[in-house]
Design a protein around this motif. Structure first.
Motif, PDB file in Angstrom:
ATOM      1  N   ILE A  60      23.628  74.500  55.299  1.00  0.00           N
ATOM      2  CA  ILE A  60      23.857  75.618  56.223  1.00  0.00           C
ATOM      3  C   ILE A  60      24.446  75.115  57.534  1.00  0.00           C
ATOM      4  O   ILE A  60      25.416  75.680  58.055  1.00  0.00           O
ATOM      5  CB  ILE A  60      22.543  76.381  56.469  1.00  0.00           C
ATOM      6  CG1 ILE A  60      22.066  77.046  55.175  1.00  0.00           C
ATOM      7  CG2 ILE A  60      22.721  77.428  57.569  1.00  0.00           C
ATOM      8  CD1 ILE A  60      20.735  77.749  55.303  1.00  0.00           C
ATOM      9  N   ILE A  61      23.873  74.055  58.074  1.00  0.00           N
ATOM     10  CA  ILE A  61      24.341  73.546  59.364  1.00  0.00           C
ATOM     11  C   ILE A  61      25.729  72.935  59.246  1.00  0.00           C
ATOM     12  O   ILE A  61      26.573  73.093  60.142  1.00  0.00           O
ATOM     13  CB  ILE A  61      23.338  72.517  59.914  1.00  0.00           C
ATOM     14  CG1 ILE A  61      21.971  73.161  60.118  1.00  0.00           C
ATOM     15  CG2 ILE A  61      23.839  71.923  61.230  1.00  0.00           C
ATOM     16  CD1 ILE A  61      20.905  72.190  60.534  1.00  0.00           C
ATOM     17  N   SER A  62      25.989  72.262  58.142  1.00  0.00           N
ATOM     18  CA  SER A  62      27.268  71.562  57.987  1.00  0.00           C
ATOM     19  C   SER A  62      28.440  72.506  57.806  1.00  0.00           C
ATOM     20  O   SER A  62      29.602  72.085  57.910  1.00  0.00           O
ATOM     21  CB  SER A  62      27.190  70.603  56.790  1.00  0.00           C
ATOM     22  OG  SER A  62      26.190  69.615  57.000  1.00  0.00           O
TER      23      SER A  62
ATOM     24  N   PRO B  86      22.939  80.455  68.694  1.00  0.00           N
ATOM     25  CA  PRO B  86      22.673  81.765  68.078  1.00  0.00           C
ATOM     26  C   PRO B  86      23.269  81.893  66.683  1.00  0.00           C
ATOM     27  O   PRO B  86      22.643  82.493  65.792  1.00  0.00           O
ATOM     28  CB  PRO B  86      23.314  82.754  69.065  1.00  0.00           C
ATOM     29  CG  PRO B  86      23.362  82.021  70.367  1.00  0.00           C
ATOM     30  CD  PRO B  86      23.600  80.600  70.005  1.00  0.00           C
ATOM     31  N   LYS B  87      24.442  81.348  66.458  1.00  0.00           N
ATOM     32  CA  LYS B  87      25.066  81.429  65.138  1.00  0.00           C
ATOM     33  C   LYS B  87      24.298  80.590  64.121  1.00  0.00           C
ATOM     34  O   LYS B  87      24.097  81.019  62.971  1.00  0.00           O
ATOM     35  CB  LYS B  87      26.524  80.974  65.225  1.00  0.00           C
ATOM     36  CG  LYS B  87      27.398  81.878  66.075  1.00  0.00           C
ATOM     37  CD  LYS B  87      28.851  81.445  66.055  1.00  0.00           C
ATOM     38  CE  LYS B  87      29.074  80.126  66.770  1.00  0.00           C
ATOM     39  NZ  LYS B  87      30.513  79.755  66.832  1.00  0.00           N
ATOM     40  N   VAL B  88      23.860  79.411  64.521  1.00  0.00           N
ATOM     41  CA  VAL B  88      23.113  78.550  63.612  1.00  0.00           C
ATOM     42  C   VAL B  88      21.763  79.175  63.265  1.00  0.00           C
ATOM     43  O   VAL B  88      21.357  79.228  62.098  1.00  0.00           O
ATOM     44  CB  VAL B  88      22.920  77.159  64.224  1.00  0.00           C
ATOM     45  CG1 VAL B  88      21.987  76.313  63.359  1.00  0.00           C
ATOM     46  CG2 VAL B  88      24.260  76.454  64.389  1.00  0.00           C
ATOM     47  N   ASN B  89      21.056  79.680  64.269  1.00  0.00           N
ATOM     48  CA  ASN B  89      19.752  80.292  64.014  1.00  0.00           C
ATOM     49  C   ASN B  89      19.885  81.552  63.171  1.00  0.00           C
ATOM     50  O   ASN B  89      19.004  81.859  62.362  1.00  0.00           O
ATOM     51  CB  ASN B  89      19.044  80.605  65.336  1.00  0.00           C
ATOM     52  CG  ASN B  89      18.397  79.374  65.949  1.00  0.00           C
ATOM     53  OD1 ASN B  89      17.778  78.580  65.255  1.00  0.00           O
ATOM     54  ND2 ASN B  89      18.542  79.209  67.260  1.00  0.00           N
ATOM     55  N   GLY B  90      20.970  82.272  63.346  1.00  0.00           N
ATOM     56  CA  GLY B  90      21.200  83.443  62.501  1.00  0.00           C
ATOM     57  C   GLY B  90      21.360  83.049  61.042  1.00  0.00           C
ATOM     58  O   GLY B  90      20.849  83.731  60.143  1.00  0.00           O
ATOM     59  N   ALA B  91      22.059  81.948  60.800  1.00  0.00           N
ATOM     60  CA  ALA B  91      22.237  81.479  59.425  1.00  0.00           C
ATOM     61  C   ALA B  91      20.937  80.914  58.859  1.00  0.00           C
ATOM     62  O   ALA B  91      20.644  81.087  57.674  1.00  0.00           O
ATOM     63  CB  ALA B  91      23.338  80.428  59.374  1.00  0.00           C
TER      64      ALA B  91
ATOM     65  N   GLN C 243      17.984  81.938  59.395  1.00  0.00           N
ATOM     66  CA  GLN C 243      17.019  82.984  59.075  1.00  0.00           C
ATOM     67  C   GLN C 243      17.062  83.379  57.602  1.00  0.00           C
ATOM     68  O   GLN C 243      16.144  84.019  57.094  1.00  0.00           O
ATOM     69  CB  GLN C 243      17.275  84.218  59.945  1.00  0.00           C
ATOM     70  CG  GLN C 243      16.895  84.024  61.400  1.00  0.00           C
ATOM     71  CD  GLN C 243      17.137  85.258  62.244  1.00  0.00           C
ATOM     72  OE1 GLN C 243      17.626  86.288  61.757  1.00  0.00           O
ATOM     73  NE2 GLN C 243      16.799  85.184  63.514  1.00  0.00           N
ATOM     74  N   GLY C 244      18.120  82.985  56.915  1.00  0.00           N
ATOM     75  CA  GLY C 244      18.207  83.287  55.496  1.00  0.00           C
ATOM     76  C   GLY C 244      17.298  82.424  54.645  1.00  0.00           C
ATOM     77  O   GLY C 244      17.112  82.694  53.453  1.00  0.00           O
TER      78      GLY C 244
ATOM     79  N   VAL D 280      12.635  77.740  60.043  1.00  0.00           N
ATOM     80  CA  VAL D 280      13.592  76.755  60.533  1.00  0.00           C
ATOM     81  C   VAL D 280      14.246  77.296  61.798  1.00  0.00           C
ATOM     82  O   VAL D 280      14.813  78.400  61.783  1.00  0.00           O
ATOM     83  CB  VAL D 280      14.662  76.427  59.482  1.00  0.00           C
ATOM     84  CG1 VAL D 280      15.549  75.295  59.965  1.00  0.00           C
ATOM     85  CG2 VAL D 280      14.020  76.070  58.150  1.00  0.00           C
ATOM     86  N   ILE D 281      14.176  76.542  62.875  1.00  0.00           N
ATOM     87  CA  ILE D 281      14.715  76.963  64.176  1.00  0.00           C
ATOM     88  C   ILE D 281      15.515  75.813  64.765  1.00  0.00           C
ATOM     89  O   ILE D 281      15.074  74.653  64.748  1.00  0.00           O
ATOM     90  CB  ILE D 281      13.586  77.370  65.148  1.00  0.00           C
ATOM     91  CG1 ILE D 281      12.753  78.520  64.565  1.00  0.00           C
ATOM     92  CG2 ILE D 281      14.152  77.768  66.498  1.00  0.00           C
ATOM     93  CD1 ILE D 281      11.561  78.883  65.415  1.00  0.00           C
ATOM     94  N   ALA D 282      16.689  76.121  65.287  1.00  0.00           N
ATOM     95  CA  ALA D 282      17.526  75.126  65.958  1.00  0.00           C
ATOM     96  C   ALA D 282      17.445  75.341  67.469  1.00  0.00           C
ATOM     97  O   ALA D 282      17.399  76.475  67.944  1.00  0.00           O
ATOM     98  CB  ALA D 282      18.974  75.245  65.491  1.00  0.00           C
ATOM     99  N   PHE D 283      17.412  74.255  68.214  1.00  0.00           N
ATOM    100  CA  PHE D 283      17.361  74.340  69.671  1.00  0.00           C
ATOM    101  C   PHE D 283      18.051  73.123  70.255  1.00  0.00           C
ATOM    102  O   PHE D 283      18.277  72.118  69.571  1.00  0.00           O
ATOM    103  CB  PHE D 283      15.922  74.446  70.189  1.00  0.00           C
ATOM    104  CG  PHE D 283      14.979  73.441  69.581  1.00  0.00           C
ATOM    105  CD1 PHE D 283      14.911  72.151  70.068  1.00  0.00           C
ATOM    106  CD2 PHE D 283      14.173  73.793  68.520  1.00  0.00           C
ATOM    107  CE1 PHE D 283      14.063  71.226  69.518  1.00  0.00           C
ATOM    108  CE2 PHE D 283      13.315  72.863  67.948  1.00  0.00           C
ATOM    109  CZ  PHE D 283      13.259  71.578  68.450  1.00  0.00           C
ATOM    110  N   ASN D 284      18.375  73.213  71.531  1.00  0.00           N
ATOM    111  CA  ASN D 284      19.056  72.119  72.208  1.00  0.00           C
ATOM    112  C   ASN D 284      18.041  71.069  72.650  1.00  0.00           C
ATOM    113  O   ASN D 284      16.901  71.389  72.987  1.00  0.00           O
ATOM    114  CB  ASN D 284      19.823  72.656  73.420  1.00  0.00           C
ATOM    115  CG  ASN D 284      20.748  71.617  74.019  1.00  0.00           C
ATOM    116  OD1 ASN D 284      21.158  70.680  73.335  1.00  0.00           O
ATOM    117  ND2 ASN D 284      21.075  71.769  75.284  1.00  0.00           N
TER     118      ASN D 284
END
Length: 210
Positions: free
Chosen positions: A4-6, A54-59, A61-62, A68-72
């Motif tokens: 997802i991230i890649s 926001p785009k990564v966290n939206g993806a 959520q699937g 799974v949460i992404a943050f800086n």
């Protein structure tokens, strides 16, 4: 998660570390790190870290099987693992509150916090749905088999968790040695039945620990 991230062109590479979380090691946790492409290749605010999150966290959520949460990363090491404020909740009900009720209060606070313009993306790593297994040791059976209780507990902790052995030097670097059962042999509760401990009797065959 890596797939997802890649998929985002701003992400150059990813690294996943399983069995570890920011609140300590745990077999049901993991941490991933993403290296972004050079600044010259990321044009516009949408390709910045804050625009990408926001785009990564939206993806993410699937994913239904995990949270799974992404943050800086924090700008100053030690200032919260997520680069934000931290708050700890304390149960002061005198053990009158269940774990689900306690988590419900946390979700209520999170909902109110996310409605405020002063805070956003408030979340918790605590969960009440993590699988747990209780293992009762039959001490009478261990005694009958002449098995030391400490040896049995040590075997369980080593095979299912891990145990530090020593350090060794290779190529000018120091490495720590840990022993544990390989993943396929500690992946199911039934794998506990395959753990054996040697009896204290002379020339005794290994006996099952529990």
């Amino acid at each position: 998660t890596n797939e997802i991230i890649s998929q985002f062109p701003e992400v150059e590479s990813t690294f996943l570390l399983s069995g570890f979380g920011f609140d300590g090691p745990s077999p049901n946790r993991g941490v991933f790190f993403a290296t972004l492409a050079p600044w010259a290749d990321r044009k516009g605010s949408e390709s910045s870290v804050m625009g990408l999150l926001p785009k990564v966290n939206g993806a993410l959520q699937g994913i239904q099987d995990a949270l799974v949460i992404a943050f800086n990363a924090p700008p100053v090491p030690g200032f919260s693992p997520t680069g934000a404020l931290e708050m700890q909740l304390q149960d002061r009900s005198g053990n009158q509150m269940t774990i689900d009720e306690f988590l419900g209060n946390a979700y209520e606070i999170m909902g109110l916090a996310n409605q405020s313009p002063a805070s956003a993306g408030v979340f918790t790593q605590f969960t009440a749905s993590s699988p747990q297994l209780r293992l009762d040791i039959n001490r009478d059976r261990l005694k009958a088999l002449n098995i030391n209780i400490d040896s049995a507990l040590s075997a369980l902790g080593t095979y299912l968790g891990s145990r530090y052995v020593n350090d060794f030097t290779f190529g000018g670097r120091n490495y720590r040695v840990y022993v544990q059962a390989d993943t396929p042999f500690r992946n199911e509760p039934s794998d506990i039945d395959n753990i054996y401990v040697r009896s204290q009797q002379a020339h005794g065959a290994p006996r099952r620990s529990c």
